[in-house]
Design a protein around this motif. Sequence first.
Motif, mmCIF file in Angstrom:
data_model
loop_
_atom_site.group_PDB
_atom_site.id
_atom_site.type_symbol
_atom_site.label_atom_id
_atom_site.label_comp_id
_atom_site.label_asym_id
_atom_site.label_seq_id
_atom_site.Cartn_x
_atom_site.Cartn_y
_atom_site.Cartn_z
ATOM 1 N N ALA A 1 40.992 -58.742 66.520
ATOM 2 C CA ALA A 1 42.255 -59.485 66.584
ATOM 3 C C ALA A 1 42.901 -59.272 67.946
ATOM 4 C CB ALA A 1 43.190 -59.031 65.470
ATOM 5 N N GLU A 2 43.312 -60.376 68.556
ATOM 6 C CA GLU A 2 43.923 -60.320 69.888
ATOM 7 C C GLU A 2 45.413 -60.044 69.787
ATOM 8 O OE1 GLU A 2 43.322 -63.912 72.014
ATOM 9 O OE2 GLU A 2 41.225 -63.463 72.428
ATOM 10 N N MET A 3 45.818 -58.907 70.317
ATOM 11 C CA MET A 3 47.243 -58.581 70.281
ATOM 12 C C MET A 3 47.663 -58.033 71.638
ATOM 13 S SD MET A 3 47.785 -57.125 66.449
ATOM 14 C CE MET A 3 46.902 -55.607 66.574
ATOM 15 N N PRO A 4 47.721 -58.876 72.661
ATOM 16 C CA PRO A 4 48.096 -58.374 73.984
ATOM 17 C C PRO A 4 49.520 -57.815 73.998
ATOM 18 C CG PRO A 4 47.993 -60.773 73.992
ATOM 19 C CD PRO A 4 47.413 -60.318 72.704
ATOM 20 N N GLY A 5 49.669 -56.682 74.653
ATOM 21 C CA GLY A 5 50.985 -56.065 74.742
ATOM 22 C C GLY A 5 51.229 -54.994 73.700
ATOM 23 N N VAL A 6 50.308 -54.876 72.742
ATOM 24 C CA VAL A 6 50.488 -53.882 71.685
ATOM 25 C C VAL A 6 49.759 -52.600 72.081
ATOM 26 C CG1 VAL A 6 50.037 -53.363 69.262
ATOM 27 C CG2 VAL A 6 50.705 -55.659 69.926
ATOM 28 N N GLY A 7 50.463 -51.494 72.012
ATOM 29 C CA GLY A 7 49.873 -50.196 72.305
ATOM 30 C C GLY A 7 49.310 -49.572 71.045
ATOM 31 N N PRO A 8 48.524 -48.483 71.188
ATOM 32 C CA PRO A 8 47.896 -47.861 70.018
ATOM 33 C C PRO A 8 48.898 -47.385 68.957
ATOM 34 C CG PRO A 8 46.954 -47.004 72.049
ATOM 35 C CD PRO A 8 48.130 -47.841 72.439
ATOM 36 N N ASP A 9 50.103 -47.053 69.378
ATOM 37 C CA ASP A 9 51.070 -46.567 68.392
ATOM 38 C C ASP A 9 51.841 -47.713 67.731
ATOM 39 O OD1 ASP A 9 52.140 -47.178 70.797
ATOM 40 O OD2 ASP A 9 53.540 -45.500 70.887
ATOM 41 N N THR B 1 46.131 -56.310 55.743
ATOM 42 C CA THR B 1 47.297 -56.732 56.513
ATOM 43 C C THR B 1 47.271 -56.055 57.874
ATOM 44 O OG1 THR B 1 48.518 -56.858 54.442
ATOM 45 C CG2 THR B 1 49.809 -56.985 56.457
ATOM 46 N N ILE B 2 47.394 -56.854 58.910
ATOM 47 C CA ILE B 2 47.407 -56.332 60.272
ATOM 48 C C ILE B 2 48.768 -56.624 60.872
ATOM 49 C CG2 ILE B 2 46.383 -56.525 62.557
ATOM 50 C CD1 ILE B 2 43.857 -57.617 61.161
ATOM 51 N N ARG B 3 49.404 -55.585 61.404
ATOM 52 C CA ARG B 3 50.685 -55.783 62.076
ATOM 53 C C ARG B 3 50.634 -55.108 63.435
ATOM 54 N NH1 ARG B 3 52.834 -54.694 57.057
ATOM 55 N NH2 ARG B 3 53.676 -56.549 56.059
ATOM 56 N N GLY B 4 51.198 -55.747 64.422
ATOM 57 C CA GLY B 4 51.249 -55.149 65.751
ATOM 58 C C GLY B 4 52.623 -55.335 66.352
ATOM 59 N N ARG B 5 53.120 -54.272 66.939
ATOM 60 C CA ARG B 5 54.422 -54.350 67.593
ATOM 61 C C ARG B 5 54.210 -54.235 69.085
ATOM 62 N NH1 ARG B 5 59.555 -54.465 65.871
ATOM 63 N NH2 ARG B 5 60.571 -53.738 67.742
ATOM 64 N N SER B 6 54.613 -55.254 69.811
ATOM 65 C CA SER B 6 54.407 -55.259 71.252
ATOM 66 C C SER B 6 55.337 -54.249 71.912
ATOM 67 C CB SER B 6 54.669 -56.649 71.795
ATOM 68 O OG SER B 6 54.699 -56.609 73.197
ATOM 69 N N SER B 7 54.759 -53.475 72.831
ATOM 70 C CA SER B 7 55.587 -52.505 73.546
ATOM 71 C C SER B 7 55.870 -52.988 74.965
ATOM 72 C CB SER B 7 54.876 -51.149 73.582
ATOM 73 O OG SER B 7 53.591 -51.312 74.146
ATOM 74 N N ALA B 8 55.460 -54.224 75.257
ATOM 75 C CA ALA B 8 55.700 -54.766 76.597
ATOM 76 C C ALA B 8 57.198 -55.002 76.784
ATOM 77 C CB ALA B 8 54.937 -56.066 76.781
ATOM 78 N N VAL B 9 57.676 -54.629 77.939
ATOM 79 C CA VAL B 9 59.108 -54.799 78.225
ATOM 80 C C VAL B 9 59.278 -55.615 79.491
ATOM 81 C CG1 VAL B 9 60.116 -52.815 77.057
ATOM 82 C CG2 VAL B 9 59.030 -52.501 79.279
ATOM 83 N N GLU B 10 60.425 -56.252 79.576
ATOM 84 C CA GLU B 10 60.751 -56.997 80.788
ATOM 85 C C GLU B 10 60.950 -55.997 81.914
ATOM 86 O OE1 GLU B 10 61.043 -60.352 81.241
ATOM 87 O OE2 GLU B 10 60.294 -60.611 79.203
ATOM 88 N N ARG B 11 60.389 -56.307 83.068
ATOM 89 C CA ARG B 11 60.532 -55.411 84.204
ATOM 90 C C ARG B 11 61.918 -55.583 84.815
ATOM 91 N NH1 ARG B 11 55.365 -54.013 86.302
ATOM 92 N NH2 ARG B 11 56.410 -53.345 88.173
ATOM 93 N N ALA B 12 62.525 -54.478 85.126
ATOM 94 C CA ALA B 12 63.862 -54.530 85.709
ATOM 95 C C ALA B 12 63.789 -55.080 87.131
ATOM 96 C CB ALA B 12 64.471 -53.126 85.715
ATOM 97 N N GLY B 13 64.808 -55.809 87.534
ATOM 98 C CA GLY B 13 64.869 -56.341 88.886
ATOM 99 C C GLY B 13 64.141 -57.658 89.064
#
Lengths: 144, 133
Positions: free
Chosen positions: B44-52, B64-76
Motif C-alpha cells: 500500500a502506497e502511503m507517502p509521508g507516513v513514518g513507521p510510527d 484495516t490499514i491506517r496511516g498518519r502522515s507525519s509530513a509537515v509544511e516547511r517553515a519559511g
Amino acid sequence: MALSEFPRLGFDPFLELRRMQSEMNRLFSGYGFAAARDFPPINISLGENRVLVSAELPGVTSGEVTLNLQDDVMTLEGKREPKAQENANWQRRERAYGSFSRTVQLPFRVDAEKVQARFHNGILEVELERRESDRPKKIEIRAA
Amino acid sequence: MAQEVTSAAQNPPAPASLERASNRPVFVPPSDIYETRDNIVVLAEMPGVGPDGVDITLERRVLTIRGRSSAVERAGYQRVHSEYAHGDYERVFTLSENIDRDRIEATLRDGVLHLVLPKAETARPKRIELRTS
C-alpha cells in the motif's frame, strides 16, 4: 434510506444503484485534484530566494531517480519496477509502474551547486537556491 | 481473493457518510495485492507516513490499514503550486483466506507498506496421496 418506495414489488430496484453510488464515492474519495494526474504529483513552495520542489514517489529509492537542472528548468526522471515474486497470483494492481518524467520551470535561475535533495518516507524534497547574480538588488536613494 | 468491503450489512457506515473529527484529508492508498502459495502480500502506497504512524488491525478476515502522515509544511516557504496534499490513509479489505496471525510481517519502506500475511495451515492447498489398494 431504509424504507423502499416499492414495498409491493418485494424488491428495491434502487438498492443496487445506491450500492453503486457508495462504491463510486469511495473510489473518488482519494482524488481531490484531478482524476488522471501526472506522476509524480509535485508541490512547489517559494521562500526568500529559495524554492522547494517536493514530489510523492512512494517505493522509489534515490538511485532510481535522476535530477537534471538547466538554468531555471528542472527535470525529474526515473523508473519504477514491480518487485513482485514469480508465481504470484495478482488480486489487485492499482500502483503504477514504468518510466516517469516531470519538468518544472522554476521562478528564477538557480545555483546548481547549492541543490539539496533528500528522500523521506517516499517524498522527494529538492531545495534550490536562487543564483547570486540573479537576485534582486536594492538600490539606495540618496537625498540630494 | 482479497476484496474490498462493499456491502453495508456487515459493516459500520462507510467513512464517506460520516464527518470526521479532524479536517485533514483521508486518502485511499493505491494498493497491490498478490498471492503466493504460502502468503498473501499487500503493498500500500502511503507517502509521508513514518513507521510510527501506521496502524494495522486484522479482525477475523477484515484487514484495516491506517496511516498518519507525519509530513509537515516547511517553515519559511509559501505554497505556490499544489498537486498533492498531506493527509491520512485508510483502507479496509476482506481477505478470503484464513491468516496465521502470529506470523504477520509488516514493514514500511520509502512510503510503501509491505504486509506479508501467511495463510493458515488449514487454508493451504494440501496434496492428497492416492493409495493403491
